[in-house]
Write an enzyme that holds these catalytic residues in place. Structure first.
Site, PDB file in Angstrom:
ATOM      1  CG  HIS A  52      -0.201   0.254   2.502  1.00 44.43           C
ATOM      2  ND1 HIS A  52       0.510  -0.735   3.133  1.00 44.43           N
ATOM      3  CD2 HIS A  52      -0.060   1.355   3.262  1.00 44.43           C
ATOM      4  CE1 HIS A  52       1.058  -0.242   4.236  1.00 44.43           C
ATOM      5  NE2 HIS A  52       0.738   1.023   4.336  1.00 44.43           N
TER       6      HIS A  52
HETATM    7  C1  UD1 Z   1      -1.523   5.314   6.538  1.00 44.75           C
HETATM    8  C2  UD1 Z   1      -0.150   5.673   7.114  1.00 44.75           C
HETATM    9  C3  UD1 Z   1       0.825   4.548   6.819  1.00 44.75           C
HETATM   10  C4  UD1 Z   1       0.286   3.214   7.300  1.00 44.75           C
HETATM   11  C5  UD1 Z   1      -1.096   2.981   6.698  1.00 44.75           C
HETATM   12  C6  UD1 Z   1      -1.693   1.698   7.229  1.00 44.75           C
HETATM   13  C7  UD1 Z   1       0.379   8.070   7.125  1.00 44.75           C
HETATM   14  C8  UD1 Z   1       1.218   9.116   6.502  1.00 44.75           C
HETATM   15  N1  UD1 Z   1       0.376   6.871   6.493  1.00 44.75           N
HETATM   16  O1  UD1 Z   1      -1.379   5.225   5.120  1.00 44.75           O
HETATM   17  O2  UD1 Z   1       2.033   4.810   7.495  1.00 44.75           O
HETATM   18  O3  UD1 Z   1       1.155   2.193   6.905  1.00 44.75           O
HETATM   19  O4  UD1 Z   1      -1.942   4.071   7.073  1.00 44.75           O
HETATM   20  O5  UD1 Z   1      -2.913   1.420   6.628  1.00 44.75           O
HETATM   21  O6  UD1 Z   1      -0.222   8.312   8.135  1.00 44.75           O
HETATM   22  N2  UD1 Z   1      -8.908   5.232   2.791  1.00 44.75           N
HETATM   23  C9  UD1 Z   1     -10.142   4.631   2.764  1.00 44.75           C
HETATM   24  N3  UD1 Z   1     -10.667   4.221   3.959  1.00 44.75           N
HETATM   25  C10 UD1 Z   1     -10.037   4.379   5.135  1.00 44.75           C
HETATM   26  C11 UD1 Z   1      -8.788   5.004   5.135  1.00 44.75           C
HETATM   27  C12 UD1 Z   1      -8.228   5.425   3.952  1.00 44.75           C
HETATM   28  O7  UD1 Z   1     -10.744   4.458   1.721  1.00 44.75           O
HETATM   29  O8  UD1 Z   1     -10.576   3.967   6.188  1.00 44.75           O
HETATM   30  C13 UD1 Z   1      -8.298   5.648   1.486  1.00 44.75           C
HETATM   31  C14 UD1 Z   1      -8.541   7.102   1.153  1.00 44.75           C
HETATM   32  O9  UD1 Z   1      -8.716   7.197  -0.221  1.00 44.75           O
HETATM   33  C15 UD1 Z   1      -7.246   7.765   1.533  1.00 44.75           C
HETATM   34  C16 UD1 Z   1      -6.232   6.674   1.251  1.00 44.75           C
HETATM   35  O10 UD1 Z   1      -6.897   5.452   1.562  1.00 44.75           O
HETATM   36  O11 UD1 Z   1      -6.993   8.929   0.825  1.00 44.75           O
HETATM   37  C17 UD1 Z   1      -4.982   6.795   2.088  1.00 44.75           C
HETATM   38  O12 UD1 Z   1      -5.303   6.864   3.477  1.00 44.75           O
HETATM   39  P1  UD1 Z   1      -4.304   7.601   4.518  1.00 44.75           P
HETATM   40  O13 UD1 Z   1      -4.738   7.384   5.909  1.00 44.75           O
HETATM   41  O14 UD1 Z   1      -4.090   8.997   4.071  1.00 44.75           O
HETATM   42  O15 UD1 Z   1      -2.946   6.864   4.264  1.00 44.75           O
HETATM   43  P2  UD1 Z   1      -2.628   5.300   4.160  1.00 44.75           P
HETATM   44  O16 UD1 Z   1      -2.143   5.019   2.789  1.00 44.75           O
HETATM   45  O17 UD1 Z   1      -3.757   4.487   4.701  1.00 44.75           O
END
Ligand code: UD1
Length: 405
Positions: free
Chosen positions: A207
């Site tokens: 991811h």
């Molecule tokens: C975040 C952490 C990463 C961790 C990962 C575990 C940061 C900078 N990154 O990355 O270190 O390894 O979590 O999962 O904090 N989204 C959904 N549903 C959710 C959450 C996210 O659809 O419940 C989608 C959204 O489109 C969002 C994207 O995933 O924009 C990324 O989510 P985000 O929390 O920004 O970063 P992760 O890639 O999950």
């Protein structure tokens, strides 16, 4: 008067670090433990499922920030957390790991003059292109209490000039959660439920932006997984971010004679159950590098570096570039060299949270330089002894190192 501790969490990897700390603090009558969920992760399978499976009580405050750019997400957490901390005036604010919620909470607390405790402090990849590295470094600078998962984390901090008296070598809280869940993980037998045989499949999680944001890299990785799946079934629970990128790039697993299964994200117990019986794990997650090392399952981390080098030096982890042939070759080698015994790593013993509670509530010190009189041992895990009956304690990490290098 009760010691008031606020824990701030927000993203999936925070929850398994919070759970053992919450359980330890709940045992103490002299502590009020308040849980704040920032809402960084919000899908039920990314958040609520973990609270349920890890027996974490519902958060006292939910900030509901959701997704966004790094700046907007960090800012939203800060704005919404500040009034909560101003109202509750805790003695300590605990933050976990290296996600945006960790950094945002540390900044707010430090600027309010509150003591910050960082659980999983001192990890360093040296890679400033990763947002997590920035989060780690800044959070550590702001923290009065640094809870280290390993001695090398202490060495990293000392090299940055951080005073040793802020550090406590408590061990790895992720492993606390794993030990706590292990009997249920074994019972679950997720592999059989999915028609997979023990050690007869590969588990994949990818991811990180470096692997999924560039369509060419993502395509190469998918191609490599296809090839791998011609030999063994490959199970890939797809993170929402990776799902979005696969959709954007128009990439779908083709039918090419392999068995590549893209599935929805799975909960904590199912994931561990799948991992524990896998032949191999391919990942870019931080936690899985540690969990596979603890379980003795070969792991390939698709990254140029890791903040957890202990998993490569003493454990089952190897770094691989996102190239098809390199990945396939490394996969073959890793499976051939599966360690006959589980690696043992100092203070990865299921008791890290207990030590954190002793620091917080009894002012106890776990000096990073001190050497234990009796070396720390892995906890009794009868369910896993079949890997090498009778050998686990004698052989320790050194046998594993020999086998793997
Ligand atoms: C975040 C952490 C990463 C961790 C990962 C575990 C940061 C900078 N990154 O990355 O270190 O390894 O979590 O999962 O904090 N989204 C959904 N549903 C959710 C959450 C996210 O659809 O419940 C989608 C959204 O489109 C969002 C994207 O995933 O924009 C990324 O989510 P985000 O929390 O920004 O970063 P992760 O890639 O999950």
């Amino acid at each position: 008067m009760k010691l008031r501790i606020v824990s701030v969490v927000g993203a999936r990897p925070n929850f398994m670090k919070l759970a053992p700390v919450d359980r330890e603090l709940a045992k103490r009558g002299d502590v009020e433990h308040v849980i704040v969920h920032t809402g960084q992760h919000y899908d039920p399978e990314m958040s609520a499922a973990f609270f349920e499976e890890l027996w974490i009580p519902a958060p006292d405050y939910h900030l509901g920030v959701g997704s966004g750019s790094h700046a907007s997400q960090t800012a939203a957490i800060m704005q919404r957390l500040e009034p909560v901390l101003t109202r509750t005036r805790p003695d300590v604010v605990l933050v976990y790991g290296d996600v945006n919620s960790t950094l945002a909470a540390a900044l707010v607390a430090a600027k309010l003059g509150l003591r910050v405790g960082h659980v999983e402090a001192g990890l360093r990849s040296g890679d400033w292109t990763m947002p997590e590295e920035i989060n780690r470094v800044v959070t550590d600078r702001l923290s009065a209490l640094l809870f280290l998962p390993s001695r090398e984390a202490g060495r990293n901090l000392l090299a940055e000039g951080v005073p040793g008296d802020r550090m406590h070598f408590v061990g790895n809280v992720m492993i606390d959660s794993l030990c706590w869940a292990l009997s249920r993980v074994v019972e679950r037998n997720a592999a059989a439920q999915r028609g997979l045989s023990d050690r007869g499949y590969v588990v994949v999680t990818l991811h990180r932006p470096s692997n999924v944001d560039d369509p060419a890299t993502l395509g190469t990785l998918l191609d490599a997984l296809h090839c791998l799946s011609r030999d063994l079934p490959v199970v890939f629970p797809v993170h929402p971010r990776a799902k979005q990128r696969l959709r954007d790039a128009g990439l779908t697993p083709g039918r090419n004679g392999g068995d590549l299964r893209l599935i929805e994200p799975v909960g904590y117990l199912e994931m561990l159950s799948l991992v524990a019986s896998a032949a191999l794990v391919v990942t870019d997650s931080g936690g899985l590098q540690e969990e596979t090392t603890f379980l003795g399952v070969p792991c390939l981390t698709v990254r140029p570096n890791t903040e957890r080098p202990i998993t490569c030096i003493h454990g089952t982890n190897r770094l691989v570039p996102p190239h098809r042939d390199a990945l396939l070759e490394a996969a073959g080698r890793a499976m051939e060299r599966r360690p006959p015994v589980r690696p043992m790593i100092e203070r990865w013993d299921g008791r890290a949270a207990e030590r954190i509670a002793r620091v917080l509530c009894e002012d106890e010190c776990f000096d990073v330089e001190a050497v234990d009189q009796v070396s720390d041992m892995a906890p009794e895990l009868p369910e896993l002894e079949d890997r090498a009956p009778g050998q686990m304690r004698r052989a320790g990490m050194f046998a594993t190192k020999e086998v793997l290098t």
